[in-house]
Structure formats: C-alpha cells, structure tokens
Enzyme design. Structure first.
Site, PDB file in Angstrom:
ATOM      1  CB  SER A  70      73.166  31.308  -0.224  1.00  0.00           C
ATOM      2  OG  SER A  70      72.883  31.549   1.148  1.00  0.00           O
TER       3      SER A  70
ATOM      4  CE1 TYR B 287      77.165  27.876   1.335  1.00  0.00           C
ATOM      5  CE2 TYR B 287      76.114  29.888   2.123  1.00  0.00           C
ATOM      6  CZ  TYR B 287      76.029  28.655   1.506  1.00  0.00           C
ATOM      7  OH  TYR B 287      74.810  28.198   1.053  1.00  0.00           O
TER       8      TYR B 287
END
Length: 278
Positions: free
Chosen positions: A160, A173
C-alpha cells in the site's frame, strides 16, 4: 476503400500476449476487488489461476467458470483461511497436486481497522498483522523451495502507499504494510540467485465496490456530497485527484510477473497518483 491494420492493431484485438502460458498462479484474497482483477490479468496472459477468499459458493463457482471460459485456462478456488499458517501450507500443496507447483504468488489478502492507538482493540491489531503480514511470510515460505529448485518464480506482495508513508488512526495497517515492504526486500535478496523475483506493489486509493460504499457512508454521515468526500477526504493526498483503477494495479502486477521484469526485484512500486512523491 481498403483497410490497412497495423501489427499493433492486431495485437490490440487479440488482447495481451499469453506470456504466462503454462505458469501456475496463486492470488490470495481474490474473490473480489483488486485480487480478482489481478487474477483476471494473469489468466488473460495464460496462467492457470487459483482463487482464494471468502464468499457464497455459487458465486465463487461462477467466477471460476467465467475466468476459465474467457481465457481458456484452468481455474480453481481454494478456501484456505489466510490467518491460519497450516491452511496456507495446505493451499500450496493442494495447488501443486491440482495444477503443478506455484510459479506466481500474489499476496493480496488484507483487512483494515481504523482507530486511535489508545482505543485500538488488541484483537484487531493481531488479526491485521496476521492477514496483512504473517500470511505473506507463510505463503512465501511454502512456495519458495520449489521455485528455487525450478529456478523460476514471481512473488508480488500487495502492500500500500501506507507501506511507504503513514496516516493517523491506522497503526496496525501501516505497521503491517511497512513490514511487508521490508519482508519483500529480504526475500528478494535471498532468492535473487535462483531466478525468483519478489516485489511489492503499493497502491494508493483504488476505486472498488468497497471504496464506493465507504464514500457513500462518509457522505451520509457528514452531510456532504459524494464528490466532496472523494476530493477532500479520500483523494486529498493523491495529487492526480483520481482513484487508481483495479486494471491499473492488475496491469502492474502482470508486468512484474512477465519475462520483461526478470531483473526487477526488491522494489516497492507505488501506483498512487503521486501520493508518495510528497
């Protein structure tokens, strides 16, 4: 009037070259969204594909049939829970028995939770690290020996933009995705002399049905238009001011799996509209 069609035009009509013919690909978290798009891109290039993820059996069966018929490749679904190391090992073994050893591994499965760190539930922290980071470790550990023995392998970890930068309220995350980028580099170094590459793809915000639902929820919760939510919340840090598409992410993964990317390894490649250029 006669029509002259160039070689490029013929190639466009034919679709992408089947440069992955005979290869076997596992794509985790691939029954919807980005993972399904990646599976489709690999199938279109000739790879046999193992889908993985949750969903209604009839719907998943339909996905397998659609991909197989559209691209003339074998497709199957494996229900392995990516939070359980023993099931990940079984995924690799079942794939080898059904199609042959895994040539291409795309670690895409992921989960998310947003909260200030002092309010972050420990069970959500553990689950996010298990799915977003540890699952990739267990999957790579399961497929690497055969890749090295055959001197070919392509591993792509879907990280990401948050594997390169941080945002508030996403502690687990961000930690997992930063860890995944680091793990990618380690595996790339260990496998480099064995014909195996390992790279990370780092998308920014990608337009998927899940994101569309989140936009609608945010608009309703804050009394804003969806356009305002998109521009001022979701894409505030994405200089292109547009979502990346599933097809763009999938095309990037397909390139990294192609013969042309044989010397590309250990990278963390953003597909983020310039977000990480700040």
């Amino acid at each position: 009037m006669s029509t002259i069609m160039t070689t490029a035009g013929l190639n466009d009509l034919a679709g992408p070259p089947r440069e992955l013919e005979g290869r076997v690909a596992i794509v985790t978290g691939s029954t919807s969204g980005i993972g399904l798009g990646i599976a489709e891109a690999l199938a279109a290039r000739g790879a046999a594909v193992v889908l993985n993820g949750f969903g209604p059996a009839a719907e998943i069966g339909g996905l397998c049939r659609r991909l197989a018929e559209a691209h003339d490749v074998p497709v199957r679904h494996d229900p392995a829970d990516m939070g359980k190391p023993e099931e990940i090992a079984c995924l690799a073994e079942r794939t080898a028995r059904a199609f042959g050893p895994c040539d291409i591994l795309v670690n895409n499965a992921g989960v998310q939770h947003v909260a200030p760190i002092e309010d972050f539930p420990p069970d959500r922290w553990n689950a996010i690290l298990a799915i977003n980071l540890s699952a990739a470790f267990h999957a790579m550990r399961a497929v690497l020996p055969r890749m090295k023995a055959r001197r070919f392998g392509r591993i792509v970890n879907i990280a990401s933009a948050h594997g390169l930068i941080a945002s508030p309220f996403k502690s687990a995350y961000v930690a997992a995705k930063h860890g995944l980028v680091g793990l990618t580099k380690v595996v790339a170094l260990e496998a480099a002399e064995h014909g195996v590459t390992c790279n990370a793809v780092c998308p920014g915000y990608v337009w998927t049905p899940l994101v569309a639902g989140q936009v609608a929820q945010q608009a309703l919760a804050h009394g804003l238009t969806e356009e305002k939510v998109i521009r001022e919340v979701f894409l505030a840090e994405q200089p292109s001011r547009r979502f990346a598409t599933v097809e763009e992410v999938a095309g990037t993964v397909a390139f990294l799996c192609s013969p042309a990317a044989a010397s590309v390894t250990g990278t963390a490649l953003p597909v983020d509209g310039g977000w990480t250029a700040h």
